[in-house]
Design an enzyme around this catalytic site. Sequence first.
Site, PDB file in Angstrom:
ATOM      1  N   LYS A 189       0.829  -1.204   0.000  1.00  0.00           N
ATOM      2  CA  LYS A 189       0.000   0.000   0.000  1.00  0.00           C
ATOM      3  C   LYS A 189       0.862   1.252   0.000  1.00  0.00           C
ATOM      4  O   LYS A 189       0.645   2.180  -0.784  1.00  0.00           O
ATOM      5  CB  LYS A 189      -0.936  -0.002   1.209  1.00  0.00           C
ATOM      6  CG  LYS A 189      -1.963   1.128   1.198  1.00  0.00           C
ATOM      7  CD  LYS A 189      -2.933   1.020   2.369  1.00  0.00           C
ATOM      8  CE  LYS A 189      -3.796  -0.199   2.269  1.00  0.00           C
ATOM      9  NZ  LYS A 189      -4.807  -0.292   3.321  1.00  0.00           N
TER      10      LYS A 189
ATOM     11  N   HIS B  99     -16.269  -7.636   1.921  1.00  0.00           N
ATOM     12  CA  HIS B  99     -15.249  -8.533   2.471  1.00  0.00           C
ATOM     13  C   HIS B  99     -15.467  -9.963   1.985  1.00  0.00           C
ATOM     14  O   HIS B  99     -14.532 -10.636   1.524  1.00  0.00           O
ATOM     15  CB  HIS B  99     -15.286  -8.477   4.004  1.00  0.00           C
ATOM     16  CG  HIS B  99     -14.323  -9.417   4.665  1.00  0.00           C
ATOM     17  ND1 HIS B  99     -14.670 -10.691   5.051  1.00  0.00           N
ATOM     18  CD2 HIS B  99     -13.021  -9.267   4.986  1.00  0.00           C
ATOM     19  CE1 HIS B  99     -13.624 -11.290   5.592  1.00  0.00           C
ATOM     20  NE2 HIS B  99     -12.612 -10.448   5.571  1.00  0.00           N
TER      21      HIS B  99
ATOM     22  N   MET C 245      -5.584  -7.108   8.803  1.00  0.00           N
ATOM     23  CA  MET C 245      -5.010  -6.256   9.838  1.00  0.00           C
ATOM     24  C   MET C 245      -5.893  -5.028  10.043  1.00  0.00           C
ATOM     25  O   MET C 245      -6.993  -4.955   9.526  1.00  0.00           O
ATOM     26  CB  MET C 245      -3.569  -5.913   9.483  1.00  0.00           C
ATOM     27  CG  MET C 245      -2.655  -7.134   9.568  1.00  0.00           C
ATOM     28  SD  MET C 245      -0.989  -6.800   9.026  1.00  0.00           S
ATOM     29  CE  MET C 245      -1.234  -6.489   7.293  1.00  0.00           C
TER      30      MET C 245
ATOM     31  N   CYS D 229       8.094 -38.472  -8.330  1.00  0.00           N
ATOM     32  CA  CYS D 229       6.735 -38.982  -8.487  1.00  0.00           C
ATOM     33  C   CYS D 229       5.894 -38.829  -7.219  1.00  0.00           C
ATOM     34  O   CYS D 229       4.741 -39.240  -7.192  1.00  0.00           O
ATOM     35  CB  CYS D 229       6.741 -40.442  -8.935  1.00  0.00           C
ATOM     36  SG  CYS D 229       7.581 -41.549  -7.786  1.00  0.00           S
TER      37      CYS D 229
ATOM     38  N   SER E 193      13.573 -42.241  -9.675  1.00  0.00           N
ATOM     39  CA  SER E 193      12.415 -41.380  -9.437  1.00  0.00           C
ATOM     40  C   SER E 193      12.270 -41.221  -7.931  1.00  0.00           C
ATOM     41  O   SER E 193      12.191 -42.217  -7.206  1.00  0.00           O
ATOM     42  CB  SER E 193      11.143 -41.997 -10.029  1.00  0.00           C
ATOM     43  OG  SER E 193      10.044 -41.129  -9.824  1.00  0.00           O
TER      44      SER E 193
ATOM     45  N   GLY F 297      -8.248  -7.153   4.718  1.00  0.00           N
ATOM     46  CA  GLY F 297      -9.060  -7.273   5.920  1.00  0.00           C
ATOM     47  C   GLY F 297      -8.402  -7.974   7.079  1.00  0.00           C
ATOM     48  O   GLY F 297      -8.995  -8.114   8.146  1.00  0.00           O
TER      49      GLY F 297
ATOM     50  N   ARG G  74      -3.741  -1.468  -6.172  1.00  0.00           N
ATOM     51  CA  ARG G  74      -2.939  -2.698  -6.053  1.00  0.00           C
ATOM     52  C   ARG G  74      -3.390  -3.644  -7.154  1.00  0.00           C
ATOM     53  O   ARG G  74      -4.475  -3.480  -7.713  1.00  0.00           O
ATOM     54  CB  ARG G  74      -3.141  -3.352  -4.683  1.00  0.00           C
ATOM     55  CG  ARG G  74      -4.581  -3.747  -4.390  1.00  0.00           C
ATOM     56  CD  ARG G  74      -4.746  -4.221  -2.962  1.00  0.00           C
ATOM     57  NE  ARG G  74      -6.154  -4.432  -2.631  1.00  0.00           N
ATOM     58  CZ  ARG G  74      -6.617  -4.595  -1.405  1.00  0.00           C
ATOM     59  NH1 ARG G  74      -5.795  -4.545  -0.378  1.00  0.00           N
ATOM     60  NH2 ARG G  74      -7.900  -4.795  -1.188  1.00  0.00           N
TER      61      ARG G  74
ATOM     62  N   TYR H  47      11.907 -34.573 -15.028  1.00  0.00           N
ATOM     63  CA  TYR H  47      10.446 -34.465 -15.013  1.00  0.00           C
ATOM     64  C   TYR H  47       9.926 -34.471 -13.582  1.00  0.00           C
ATOM     65  O   TYR H  47      10.616 -34.883 -12.641  1.00  0.00           O
ATOM     66  CB  TYR H  47       9.798 -35.602 -15.813  1.00  0.00           C
ATOM     67  CG  TYR H  47       9.962 -36.986 -15.225  1.00  0.00           C
ATOM     68  CD1 TYR H  47       9.061 -37.467 -14.263  1.00  0.00           C
ATOM     69  CD2 TYR H  47      10.999 -37.832 -15.622  1.00  0.00           C
ATOM     70  CE1 TYR H  47       9.205 -38.740 -13.720  1.00  0.00           C
ATOM     71  CE2 TYR H  47      11.157 -39.097 -15.085  1.00  0.00           C
ATOM     72  CZ  TYR H  47      10.260 -39.547 -14.130  1.00  0.00           C
ATOM     73  OH  TYR H  47      10.401 -40.797 -13.584  1.00  0.00           O
TER      74      TYR H  47
ATOM     75  N   ARG I  84      -3.490   3.185   8.491  1.00  0.00           N
ATOM     76  CA  ARG I  84      -3.809   1.913   7.822  1.00  0.00           C
ATOM     77  C   ARG I  84      -2.575   1.030   7.741  1.00  0.00           C
ATOM     78  O   ARG I  84      -1.459   1.506   7.569  1.00  0.00           O
ATOM     79  CB  ARG I  84      -4.315   2.171   6.389  1.00  0.00           C
ATOM     80  CG  ARG I  84      -5.600   2.987   6.287  1.00  0.00           C
ATOM     81  CD  ARG I  84      -5.897   3.262   4.813  1.00  0.00           C
ATOM     82  NE  ARG I  84      -7.002   4.177   4.623  1.00  0.00           N
ATOM     83  CZ  ARG I  84      -8.256   3.810   4.382  1.00  0.00           C
ATOM     84  NH1 ARG I  84      -8.553   2.541   4.312  1.00  0.00           N
ATOM     85  NH2 ARG I  84      -9.200   4.714   4.204  1.00  0.00           N
TER      86      ARG I  84
END
Length: 875
Positions: A22, A455, A103, A831, A764, A101, A336, A851, A92
């Site tokens: 902010k 909210h 804090m 895996c 793997s 919401g 934001r 992978y 704020r």
Amino acid sequence: MTKRVYRFKEGNAEMKEILGGKGANLAEMTRLGLPVPDGFTISTEACMDYLNNGHSFTTELKKEIEKYLEQLEVSSGKSFDDPENIMLLSVRSGAKFSMPGMMDTVLNLGLNDENVEHLAKITNDEAFAYDCYRRLLQMFGDVVFGIDTSHFENFLGFYKQKNGVLVDSDLTAEQLKEIVVEYKRLYLEIKKQEFPQDPREQLFAAVEAVFSSWNNERAIFYRQLHNIPHDLGTAVNIQLMVFGNSGEESGTGVAFTRNPSTGENKLFGEYLINAQGEDVVAGIRTPQPISNLHETMPKVYDEFVEMSELLEKHYKDMQDIEFTIENKKLYLLQTRNGKRTAHSAFKIAVDLVNEGLKTKEEAIMSLDAQSVNQLLHPVFVEEALAKANVISKVGLPASPGSATGRICFDAATAKEWVDRGEKVVLVRQETSPEDIGGMVVSEAIVTSRGGMTSHAAVVARGMGTCCVAGCSELEIDEFLKVIKYPNGTLTEGDIISVDGTNGDLYVGEVELTLSEKNEDFETVMAWTKEIARLEVRMNAETSSDIKTGIAFDASGIGLARTEHMFFAPERLIEMRRFILSDSTLTRKEALETILSYQIEDFKSIFSTIEEKSVVVRLLDPPLHEFVPSKKEDVERVAKEMDMKYPVLQQRINELHEVNPMLGHRGCRLAITYPELYLMQAEAIIRSAISMKEEKNIDVNPEIMIPLVGMKGELTVLKEKITSHIESILQEEKATISYTLGTMIELPRACLIADELVKDADFFSFGTNDLTQMTYGFSRDDAAKYINQYVADGILPVDPFQTIDVDGVGELITVAVKKARTIKPKMKIGVCGELGGDPESILFFDKLGLDYVSCSPYRVPVAYIAAAQSAIQLKK
């Protein structure tokens, strides 16, 4: 002295670490020349200093704040003590990562019994002045003194009802004065303290409260939910107040530069006339759509459209903007990157690339990989909807998706019911940050108040939970736990179905089906495959799972578990005959029957996956999983096998293990019963031969031996399996390319990887067992205490969800280095379920693995994470 405070004009958008999101954006908007009320930011470092210093200000910080306060007084020409130019401030929070919401905020700071009279004279509006004062008293009481806000709300509701007042803005000056008196009395009654009259005392108390709110329960919960570090702290933004509650030509609102639910490139938002910012988010009054502002204040609307377009182009992303209008003058209080649903995230990403605002790489980096799960949210079956009983069709579609669950009226009940296995829908008049624990476990959220930027709506969209807000037809009594709607009544525990895409509610359970992918999703997934280095395979062995993975373009199967193939009743009988019989002939016959089953199993897999890679893990579970345990089951199996009960029970007792997960399973089973693995290898090869002959499909199976911890285990089994396979190929005069590898899931296997690699064609990593064995945690039971470990900071995250870099990760690193020292091009994959976790994928990519493999529905998540990893590693 270390700098801890910054004027808005001293900062910029790159300073989020210090100024929070902010503060950095306020600084950036100031730099761009936009109408931002002046102020300064106390840094995140100051917050952590405060929290680590016994929750007390250092003398240096206090002096620095006072210095910047004086500068603000000079630049604004206002002061706490000037009766003709009263300075009022907002206080704020603002962390590096947006935590809507979670804090605390205090508005109208600086008012007291004297200043409220000065403000009334300056504005010539007593009602406005006392409205600001009663708001300060409520916010300050809640945030600083810890007085439950319900005390203030309950009195306000009672007072309005008693005096026939519908909305707060209709309260007269005299009525507001009476409310102020009562609010101040609540301080004395509940806290035995008076509201502080010194504005500077108010300011320092508010800053301390915002700092402390970094560690409130809901903020900690939110950070755990979104994997936000706990040591960042929050900045505090001190800003001159502008007043949206100063009459009918003033207002406040929240708007998105694009629709956060659908991604449509159209301004989307809401505002309230004669209100302050918290009114919109709290959902106490139902706001108007932003488009209406064009009719009531066309000049302001045009200015806002121009500024919102400028901000979106500047930040190259959809913006969430808070604004206030004071007597037809527009002010921007925050911007934001907006929270959005997965559906809109993909559309916005593709549109921004097409519009030239982002590159493909930037668009992919803007996506939350985990949010792909939301895109595949279920929807109601149309035929079932047509037959369902409607509760309401007037709610706002605040967050898309469809869900069914039992009605709960509070967060605690929701959590309790979910813990016992229920699916719930949280129903509230409006939600508040205190409800976050219940919101996150609910299938859906429904409110009777609030709009598309309330909210409930914002948090639900961020979590990917379907939500219907502002359903004004509902009379929700949270105390009696009853919902009244036009055609009936519902009570807690009743089942309802929620359509967050259309804003509709239904009685009872409505059948669900999976939603279909869309063009934007396909476009983004194509980009990820262009960019990612890692292959993404699936863990699958059933036709339906394999087809799902293929639909997501998985490059193959990284784990086909064979133990799942043995639990059908007719197969279980044969497996029991093999395990429990003392007759060699019976055991041989059982194995031949199982072989025929297994050949069909692998033919089904190979014909579905065709020529893509397939890793088949040979049988892994402990033998005890195949034998009965209850007396009546033992008696039944004895009859099926024509054995005497005592003989069978004795055999079962011999197989019993105290700790079977560390017992006779995996390759150990094959050392004792080699014919099991030889049968499976034969089934794999004969299936591959059939595929080649019948369908001209070249299958190159990768056969994986599990739970190897010693070189001798692998050497012995590889020799037996290879010899058996070669004899079959000679017999059938066939050629099949196959490889034999091992699953690395024991710490010892990692440490001797340079020895194992001599007998393995591939590795793997089975990260589930490897994590279990490394920590000594049972993955089946660890949930009982792991959450507490995370909450207490003993563990940063659950190691079964995200790779433990220092322990498990170090073992994997050692194994990879040792293996590739001997075989530089050794194929190595993962895996375990960590193969679908974005943070873990970044780690595996850095190590140079080939992978990752994960459950079919996590394949798109893994592709995005793999692409993001490739982009980061190029920087």
